[in-house]
Design a protein around this motif. Structure first.
Motif, PDB file in Angstrom:
ATOM      1  N   THR A 210       0.867  -1.152   0.184  1.00 28.87           N
ATOM      2  CA  THR A 210       0.022   0.076  -0.082  1.00 28.87           C
ATOM      3  C   THR A 210       0.940   1.191   0.131  1.00 28.87           C
ATOM      4  O   THR A 210       0.434   2.167  -0.686  1.00 28.87           O
ATOM      5  CB  THR A 210      -0.828  -0.081   1.280  1.00 28.87           C
ATOM      6  N   ASN A 211       1.950   1.136   0.894  1.00 34.05           N
ATOM      7  CA  ASN A 211       2.922   2.547   0.855  1.00 34.05           C
ATOM      8  C   ASN A 211       3.513   2.625  -0.325  1.00 34.05           C
ATOM      9  O   ASN A 211       3.698   3.772  -1.141  1.00 34.05           O
ATOM     10  CB  ASN A 211       4.011   2.336   1.775  1.00 34.05           C
ATOM     11  N   ALA A 212       3.858   1.319  -0.991  1.00 36.01           N
ATOM     12  CA  ALA A 212       4.472   1.424  -2.273  1.00 36.01           C
ATOM     13  C   ALA A 212       3.733   2.053  -3.599  1.00 36.01           C
ATOM     14  O   ALA A 212       4.024   3.006  -4.327  1.00 36.01           O
ATOM     15  CB  ALA A 212       5.124   0.262  -2.856  1.00 36.01           C
ATOM     16  N   CYS A 213       2.263   1.709  -3.364  1.00 33.35           N
ATOM     17  CA  CYS A 213       1.364   2.248  -4.360  1.00 33.35           C
ATOM     18  C   CYS A 213       1.371   3.798  -4.110  1.00 33.35           C
ATOM     19  O   CYS A 213       1.178   4.570  -5.201  1.00 33.35           O
ATOM     20  CB  CYS A 213      -0.019   1.698  -4.203  1.00 33.35           C
ATOM     21  N   GLY A 214       1.205   4.400  -2.749  1.00 36.40           N
ATOM     22  CA  GLY A 214       1.180   5.582  -2.521  1.00 36.40           C
ATOM     23  C   GLY A 214       2.365   6.323  -3.245  1.00 36.40           C
ATOM     24  O   GLY A 214       2.193   7.549  -3.690  1.00 36.40           O
ATOM     25  N   ASP A 215       3.452   5.730  -3.099  1.00 40.64           N
ATOM     26  CA  ASP A 215       4.866   6.478  -3.514  1.00 40.64           C
ATOM     27  C   ASP A 215       4.721   6.433  -5.079  1.00 40.64           C
ATOM     28  O   ASP A 215       5.038   7.683  -5.702  1.00 40.64           O
ATOM     29  CB  ASP A 215       6.024   5.741  -3.289  1.00 40.64           C
ATOM     30  N   ILE A 216       4.212   5.509  -5.832  1.00 37.06           N
ATOM     31  CA  ILE A 216       3.919   5.278  -7.265  1.00 37.06           C
ATOM     32  C   ILE A 216       3.034   6.275  -7.740  1.00 37.06           C
ATOM     33  O   ILE A 216       3.320   7.190  -8.827  1.00 37.06           O
ATOM     34  CB  ILE A 216       3.496   3.923  -7.643  1.00 37.06           C
ATOM     35  N   ILE A 217       1.845   6.550  -6.978  1.00 34.46           N
ATOM     36  CA  ILE A 217       0.980   7.445  -7.502  1.00 34.46           C
ATOM     37  C   ILE A 217       1.465   8.907  -7.531  1.00 34.46           C
ATOM     38  O   ILE A 217       1.054   9.643  -8.287  1.00 34.46           O
ATOM     39  CB  ILE A 217      -0.331   7.526  -6.546  1.00 34.46           C
ATOM     40  N   LYS A 218       2.233   9.154  -6.283  1.00 33.91           N
ATOM     41  CA  LYS A 218       2.861  10.562  -6.318  1.00 33.91           C
ATOM     42  C   LYS A 218       3.806  10.838  -7.499  1.00 33.91           C
ATOM     43  O   LYS A 218       3.667  11.814  -7.809  1.00 33.91           O
ATOM     44  CB  LYS A 218       3.685  10.858  -4.980  1.00 33.91           C
ATOM     45  N   GLU A 219       4.701   9.781  -7.611  1.00 36.29           N
ATOM     46  CA  GLU A 219       5.454  10.093  -8.873  1.00 36.29           C
ATOM     47  C   GLU A 219       4.825  10.272 -10.220  1.00 36.29           C
ATOM     48  O   GLU A 219       4.981  10.981 -11.225  1.00 36.29           O
ATOM     49  CB  GLU A 219       6.232   8.734  -9.053  1.00 36.29           C
ATOM     50  N   LEU A 220       3.613   9.440 -10.461  1.00 37.99           N
ATOM     51  CA  LEU A 220       2.637   9.508 -11.579  1.00 37.99           C
ATOM     52  C   LEU A 220       1.980  10.780 -11.548  1.00 37.99           C
ATOM     53  O   LEU A 220       1.537  11.410 -12.668  1.00 37.99           O
ATOM     54  CB  LEU A 220       1.693   8.171 -11.617  1.00 37.99           C
ATOM     55  N   THR A 221       1.532  11.338 -10.229  1.00 32.45           N
ATOM     56  CA  THR A 221       0.812  12.444 -10.542  1.00 32.45           C
ATOM     57  C   THR A 221       1.909  13.823 -10.921  1.00 32.45           C
ATOM     58  O   THR A 221       1.306  14.741 -11.680  1.00 32.45           O
ATOM     59  CB  THR A 221       0.278  12.887  -9.123  1.00 32.45           C
ATOM     60  N   GLN A 222       3.149  13.583 -10.364  1.00 31.96           N
ATOM     61  CA  GLN A 222       4.002  14.617 -10.719  1.00 31.96           C
ATOM     62  C   GLN A 222       4.279  14.567 -12.431  1.00 31.96           C
ATOM     63  O   GLN A 222       4.393  15.705 -13.051  1.00 31.96           O
ATOM     64  CB  GLN A 222       5.443  14.342 -10.038  1.00 31.96           C
ATOM     65  N   LEU A 223       4.415  13.470 -12.658  1.00 32.69           N
ATOM     66  CA  LEU A 223       4.592  13.082 -14.302  1.00 32.69           C
ATOM     67  C   LEU A 223       3.381  13.585 -14.943  1.00 32.69           C
ATOM     68  O   LEU A 223       3.525  14.144 -16.231  1.00 32.69           O
ATOM     69  CB  LEU A 223       4.825  11.593 -14.764  1.00 32.69           C
ATOM     70  N   TYR A 224       2.303  13.422 -14.595  1.00 29.39           N
ATOM     71  CA  TYR A 224       1.174  13.864 -15.199  1.00 29.39           C
ATOM     72  C   TYR A 224       0.911  15.413 -15.146  1.00 29.39           C
ATOM     73  O   TYR A 224       0.581  16.024 -16.207  1.00 29.39           O
ATOM     74  CB  TYR A 224      -0.512  13.398 -14.363  1.00 29.39           C
ATOM     75  N   ASN A 225       1.288  16.074 -13.954  1.00 28.76           N
ATOM     76  CA  ASN A 225       1.230  17.569 -14.050  1.00 28.76           C
ATOM     77  C   ASN A 225       2.189  18.071 -14.890  1.00 28.76           C
ATOM     78  O   ASN A 225       2.237  19.041 -15.575  1.00 28.76           O
ATOM     79  CB  ASN A 225       1.584  17.850 -12.675  1.00 28.76           C
ATOM     80  N   LYS A 226       3.462  17.182 -15.293  1.00 28.52           N
ATOM     81  CA  LYS A 226       4.545  17.848 -16.068  1.00 28.52           C
ATOM     82  C   LYS A 226       3.910  17.703 -17.476  1.00 28.52           C
ATOM     83  O   LYS A 226       3.973  18.349 -18.409  1.00 28.52           O
ATOM     84  CB  LYS A 226       5.688  16.964 -16.064  1.00 28.52           C
ATOM     85  N   ALA A 227       3.266  16.665 -17.988  1.00 23.78           N
ATOM     86  CA  ALA A 227       2.625  16.243 -19.150  1.00 23.78           C
ATOM     87  C   ALA A 227       1.478  17.277 -19.532  1.00 23.78           C
ATOM     88  O   ALA A 227       1.487  17.935 -20.672  1.00 23.78           O
ATOM     89  CB  ALA A 227       1.938  14.890 -19.107  1.00 23.78           C
ATOM     90  N   ARG A 228       0.703  17.762 -18.277  1.00 23.68           N
ATOM     91  CA  ARG A 228      -0.307  18.549 -18.713  1.00 23.68           C
ATOM     92  C   ARG A 228       0.281  20.085 -19.081  1.00 23.68           C
ATOM     93  O   ARG A 228      -0.241  20.701 -19.788  1.00 23.68           O
ATOM     94  CB  ARG A 228      -1.286  18.680 -17.563  1.00 23.68           C
ATOM     95  N   GLN A 229       1.499  20.414 -18.267  1.00 26.58           N
ATOM     96  CA  GLN A 229       1.828  21.369 -18.328  1.00 26.58           C
ATOM     97  C   GLN A 229       2.536  21.698 -19.565  1.00 26.58           C
ATOM     98  O   GLN A 229       2.302  22.596 -20.407  1.00 26.58           O
ATOM     99  CB  GLN A 229       2.912  21.839 -17.385  1.00 26.58           C
ATOM    100  N   ALA A 230       3.394  20.471 -20.322  1.00 30.23           N
ATOM    101  CA  ALA A 230       3.795  20.596 -21.428  1.00 30.23           C
ATOM    102  C   ALA A 230       2.635  20.672 -22.668  1.00 30.23           C
ATOM    103  O   ALA A 230       2.900  21.408 -23.621  1.00 30.23           O
ATOM    104  CB  ALA A 230       4.697  19.326 -21.666  1.00 30.23           C
ATOM    105  N   ALA A 231       1.579  20.223 -22.206  1.00 29.93           N
ATOM    106  CA  ALA A 231       0.441  20.234 -23.416  1.00 29.93           C
ATOM    107  C   ALA A 231       0.117  21.583 -23.530  1.00 29.93           C
ATOM    108  O   ALA A 231      -0.297  21.982 -24.348  1.00 29.93           O
ATOM    109  CB  ALA A 231      -0.667  19.191 -23.132  1.00 29.93           C
TER     110      ALA A 231
END
Length: 289
Positions: free
Chosen positions: A251-272
């Protein structure tokens, strides 16, 4: 950089996995309470039973077949694991301990046979050709009669001379975070050595009626049942504790992955967004020209 939709789908997938692992953690926690209570209640009985049996056997004048010490040529191991996985390295440690014993005995020129209890033990040694009997799909609902069947099988094999020694390998429950692989000798039953009880603080003089031989014949089968059942209880409690820890880590690992993916999502949205603004500005400049 991946697209927004791909990253969003990954976030949703990991989030659902996190919900599953959290639910499994709660289920394991609920089951652990019952298993731990049963283990704590039964452990003093099993330990005192073993102590009394060793003391009783030390006072016997006759020979008991199950106390016959032979030159060990063949050894049988009763390997107790869980039926299900998703509990970290819990079963792997038991299997590793068993394999170490097998390698040790075979290096000494001894033959080894196995009685596996739990699906994971059967799966681990399926191709070894050493499994004599297998008891699967019982660890979630086992009762004393299961332990009786297992101990009777090992006892008959010992009495027939097929094996010279019987040991049980299981995980001893030390704490919520630690379960130690352990092996104990079931047969032949060894009496307490002189002075051993004094060292452990358990030296007690008992008066037996009727004589020790008659008592031994009556309760010896129950003693073996108790020791096998005790090993199964320890493994059941350890399994749930290990699964709780494993699911909490997941569960903790999933939380860490979600944080990383959220940052990646925000970067992709900003790039778009930046790309769209560049297109607008470029179009406006072209119209001015």
């Amino acid at each position: 950089m991946p697209g927004l939709k791909d990253v969003k789908n990954k976030i949703e997938g990991v989030s659902k996995t996190s919900q599953i692992t959290k639910a499994m953690n709660m289920v394991a926690s609920a089951k652990l309470r019952g298993a731990q209570e049963r283990m704590v209640t039964f452990r003093p009985y099993a330990e005192k039973f073993a102590e009394a049996m060793k003391d009783l056997s030390g006072g016997m004048s006759g020979n008991q077949p199950l106390m016959e010490v032979r030159e060990v040529q063949t050894v049988e191991l009763i390997v107790v694991t869980s039926d299900r996985g998703l509990c970290g390295s819990f079963n792997a440690h038991i299997v590793s301990k068993t394999q170490q014993l097998i390698d040790q005995f075979e290096a000494e020129g001894k033959k080894v046979s196995l009685i596996t209890v739990g699906n994971k033990a059967a799966q681990a040694f399926r191709r070894s050709g050493k499994i004599r009997e297998s008891y699967g799909d019982i660890m979630s609902t086992f009762q004393m009669y299961h332990a009786r069947d297992i101990s009777r099988s090992a006892t008959l094999n010992f009495l027939s001379g097929e094996v010279d020694e019987v040991r049980v390998v299981y995980a001893h429950f030390l704490s919520m975070a630690k379960q130690r692989p352990t092996e104990e000798t079931l047969l032949p039953i060894k009496p307490l050595e002189q002075g051993e009880g004094e060292k452990t603080g358990t030296a007690v003089e008992y008066i037996y009626e009727p004589d020790p031989e008659q008592i031994m014949e009556a309760i010896l089968p129950l003693y073996l049942d108790v020791q096998v059942y005790h090993a199964m209880i320890e493994v059941a409690a350890g399994e749930h504790a290990a699964r709780m820890a494993a699911m909490d880590n997941a569960t903790n690992a999933c939380g860490d992955i979600i944080k990383e993916l959220t940052q990646l999502y925000n970067k992709a949205r900003q790039a778009a967004i930046t790309g769209d603004l560049m297109d607008i500005v470029g179009g406006a400049e072209a119209l001015k020209g």
